[in-house]
Design an enzyme around this catalytic site. Structure first.
Site, PDB file in Angstrom:
ATOM      1  CB  CYS A  45      38.944  59.165-115.519  1.00  0.00           C
ATOM      2  SG  CYS A  45      37.499  60.319-115.561  1.00  0.00           S
ATOM      3  CG  ASP A  46      41.944  58.239-113.268  1.00  0.00           C
ATOM      4  OD1 ASP A  46      42.284  59.042-113.990  1.00  0.00           O
ATOM      5  OD2 ASP A  46      41.155  58.747-111.992  1.00  0.00           O
ATOM      6  CB  CYS A  65      36.450  59.286-112.712  1.00  0.00           C
ATOM      7  SG  CYS A  65      36.173  59.107-114.716  1.00  0.00           S
TER       8      CYS A  65
END
Ligand code: NAP
Length: 303
Positions: free
Chosen positions: A137-138, A134
């Site tokens: 997300c990261d 992701c």
């Protein structure tokens, strides 16, 4: 510990399909238990913008699903933050998590899909240590550092674009000589000075000690190359999250649970809703529609 109650409807999965099913089932005055192994909201949570959900033009996936979750919470639904690892279809249906057994008269499976894995050495060990599925997300963990994206579809192309504004360099690794994703995204990526296409190449192994420091790729001619990267984002599509149900309901060759628009599976009293069902269009609206249908069919079955 065992919950001795027998619920009317057990729902496995707290994404759009599962939460919609919970709302419909609770509104039909049934006792409902819903299991979610990760985060309520499902796959769409990481989408910055959802443009095709009627009535909500431009809402983020997070905002949309927060609202659906809060709507479901208004009803008398028991939410259990656990993974259902198996189902037994005996006198009543038994659902087992790692710690507990639950009982229900009907089940709605709404487990959706999960990230397809590369299945190469180091993938399990480096997850969360430089390896991610992701980018939104990261991505921020790799500010001004080199990263790699694996995949050739729209997800990989969007991920590479997103990361090109964060990372110092983005290697986009794809196994063929042309991308599956949209040409206009490929054009946008070509204009980025810090994006390099690594075509006709497949990741061979992750490198590093405790945390990723590189990835070895091998091209179709058999030549190996090491890319020094701080992070790797794998975006090679999704597969149905249904393995634990394979002995209880019929799956197709790709692992989707076989059911028509009425959401009935091959097992009596077990229904399926959302992206893990065999269907031609996997979208939020069809997940929501399945949730409503599966709950209504479960209510009819209980009669
Ligand atoms: P996808 O379209 O199925 O693409 C998966 C990519 O991964 C393909 O390029 C495939 O290569 C590659 N791949 C598959 N298995 C692999 C393996 N084992 N090793 C290496 N590479 C592998 O998946 P997606 O990109 O997640 O997109 C899914 C759907 O969502 C698509 O319909 C897409 O258009 C849509 N989507 C839309 C948007 C948007 O419009 N906003 C954003 C993201 C996704 P091959 O090409 O060689 O098969």
């Amino acid at each position: 510990m065992t919950d001795p109650r027998i619920y009317d409807i057990a729902i496995i999965g707290g994404g759009m399909a599962g939460l919609t099913a919970a709302i419909y089932a609770a509104r039909a005055n049934k006792s409902v238990i819903l299991f979610e192994r990760k985060v309520y909201g499902g796959q769409i949570l990481t989408s910055m913008k959802v443009s095709n959900y009627p009535g909500e033009p431009g809402i983020s996936g997070y905002e949309l699903m927060k609202s659906v979750y809060e709507q479901a919470k208004k009803y008398d639904v028991v939410f259990v933050d656990e993974n259902v690892i198996s189902i037994k279809d005996v006198a009543v249906k038994e659902l087992e998590t790692e710690d507990e057994t639950f009982y229900a008269r009907t089940i709605i499976i709404a487990t959706g899909t999960k990230d397809r894995e590369l299945d190469i050495p180091g993938e399990k060990e480096f997850l969360g240590h430089g390896l991610s599925y992701c980018a939104t997300c990261d991505g921020a963990f790799h500010m001004d550092k080199p990263v790699a994206v694996v995949g050739g579809g729209n997800t990989a192309l969007y991920d590479a674009l997103y990361l090109s504004d964060i990372a110092s360099k983005v290697y986009l690794i794809h196994r063929r000589d042309e991308f599956r994703g949209d040409a206009h995204l490929v054009e946008k990526l070509r204009e980025k000075k810090n994006v390099e296409f690594v075509m006709e190449s497949h990741p061979n192994k992750f490198l590093g000690d405790k945390k990723i420091s590189g990835i070895e790729v091998i091209n179709t001619a058999g030549k190996k190359r090491t890319l020094d990267v701080d992070g790797v984002f794998v975006a090679i599509g999704r597969v149905p999250a249904t393995e634990q149900f394979k002995d209880i309901v019929k799956l197709d060759k790709d692992g989707y649970i076989v059911a028509g628009e009425d959401c009935h599976t091959s097992a009596e009293g077990i229904f399926v809703a959302g992206d893990c069902r065999t269907k031609t269009l996997r979208q939020l609206v069809t997940a929501s529609s399945d949730g409503a249908m599966a709950a209504t069919e479960a209510v009819h079955y209980l009669k």
